[in-house]
Design a protein around this motif. Sequence first.
Motif, short mmCIF file in Angstrom:
data_model
loop_
_atom_site.label_atom_id
_atom_site.label_comp_id
_atom_site.label_asym_id
_atom_site.label_seq_id
_atom_site.Cartn_x
_atom_site.Cartn_y
_atom_site.Cartn_z
N UNK A 194 0.83 -1.21 0.00
CA UNK A 194 0.00 0.00 0.00
C UNK A 194 0.86 1.26 0.00
N UNK A 195 1.95 1.27 0.77
CA UNK A 195 2.80 2.46 0.81
C UNK A 195 3.48 2.68 -0.54
N UNK A 196 3.91 1.58 -1.20
CA UNK A 196 4.49 1.71 -2.54
C UNK A 196 3.46 2.30 -3.50
N UNK A 197 2.22 1.79 -3.39
CA UNK A 197 1.17 2.26 -4.30
C UNK A 197 0.87 3.73 -4.05
N UNK A 198 0.82 4.12 -2.78
CA UNK A 198 0.52 5.52 -2.44
C UNK A 198 1.57 6.44 -3.04
N UNK A 199 2.82 6.03 -2.91
CA UNK A 199 3.92 6.85 -3.45
C UNK A 199 3.86 6.90 -4.97
N UNK A 200 3.68 5.73 -5.59
CA UNK A 200 3.63 5.68 -7.06
C UNK A 200 2.45 6.48 -7.61
N UNK A 201 1.37 6.53 -6.84
CA UNK A 201 0.16 7.23 -7.31
C UNK A 201 0.24 8.73 -7.05
N UNK A 202 1.33 9.20 -6.42
CA UNK A 202 1.50 10.64 -6.21
C UNK A 202 0.95 11.13 -4.88
N UNK A 203 0.62 10.20 -3.97
CA UNK A 203 0.12 10.61 -2.65
C UNK A 203 1.26 10.98 -1.73
N UNK A 204 0.92 11.59 -0.60
CA UNK A 204 1.93 12.01 0.37
C UNK A 204 2.14 10.86 1.37
#
Length: 214
Positions: A194-204
């Motif tokens: 989930x953290x990888x996805x959040x970062x890849x998706x441009x989230x903080x």
Amino acid sequence: MDRTPLTVASVESVGPDSIAVAFETPSSFSARPGQFVKLTLDTEDGEQSRFYTISSPDVADTFEVTVGIDPDGAVAPLLADLEPGDSVPVAGPFGDAYYEGETDVVVLAGGPGVGPAVGIGERAVAADHAAAIVYRDDDPIHRDRLERLSESGAFVRIVDEERDLTDPTAAALEAVGGDAQAFVYGFADFLDVAMDALESAGGDAEAAKVENFG
Ligand SMILES: Cc1cc2nc3c(=O)[nH]c(=O)nc-3n(C[C@H](O)[C@H](O)[C@H](O)COP(=O)(O)OP(=O)(O)OC[C@H]3O[C@@H](n4cnc5c(N)ncnc54)[C@H](O)[C@@H]3O)c2cc1C
């Protein structure tokens, strides 16, 4: 609250191998969805304690936790045998990864992490804020509440465990706006993805509030 016996208000199935347990809220108890409590049960090997995260939007008269049950576990199967009126020692609340009234929220949840996701989503929507939930599970639970959230305007995406989370997370961020507070709940393997996805998706990802279930 130090360890205090609380009365079980209800126990209900919320999907495959999953229950929601509600307790009557004592007057001294205050908590928000995403905080967790410690429950202590008598097991074959003596008293054992486990943590469970609050999955109700508030704790006004009762508060609820959502439990995923592995039949080989020591404590979770015992929670499924509880009945209204039973008493369980409870301590808490604990944790700092909880909903503090942020305006727009995006919650990434794996397995029983969907408990705080629905609690936070309902609390945010009730305050007219935007909410998005990305929930990874091959056997999703809390379907009724997720459907009601979706009907209330929340973004809800359920993905199976084979699927990459980046695209659904990007869609969730687009739905609620880039300034939304991110929350991540689940077991350790899910948190990594989930953290990888959040970062890849441009989230903080750095500002995300994260709770590891173990
Ligand atoms: C901060 C925090 C918040 C949490 N919030 C939640 C929540 O909201 N909801 C939730 O469901 N969980 C949550 N957890 C996890 C929860 O505390 C428990 O760890 C979980 O319910 C498993 O407990 P158990 O006693 O049933 O299993 P345990 O006895 O601790 O066993 C863990 C796993 O080991 C395996 N196992 C155990 N005994 C055997 C055996 N004899 N043979 C084979 N395999 C075995 C099983 O796969 C079992 O699931 C949270 C944890 C933390 C730290």
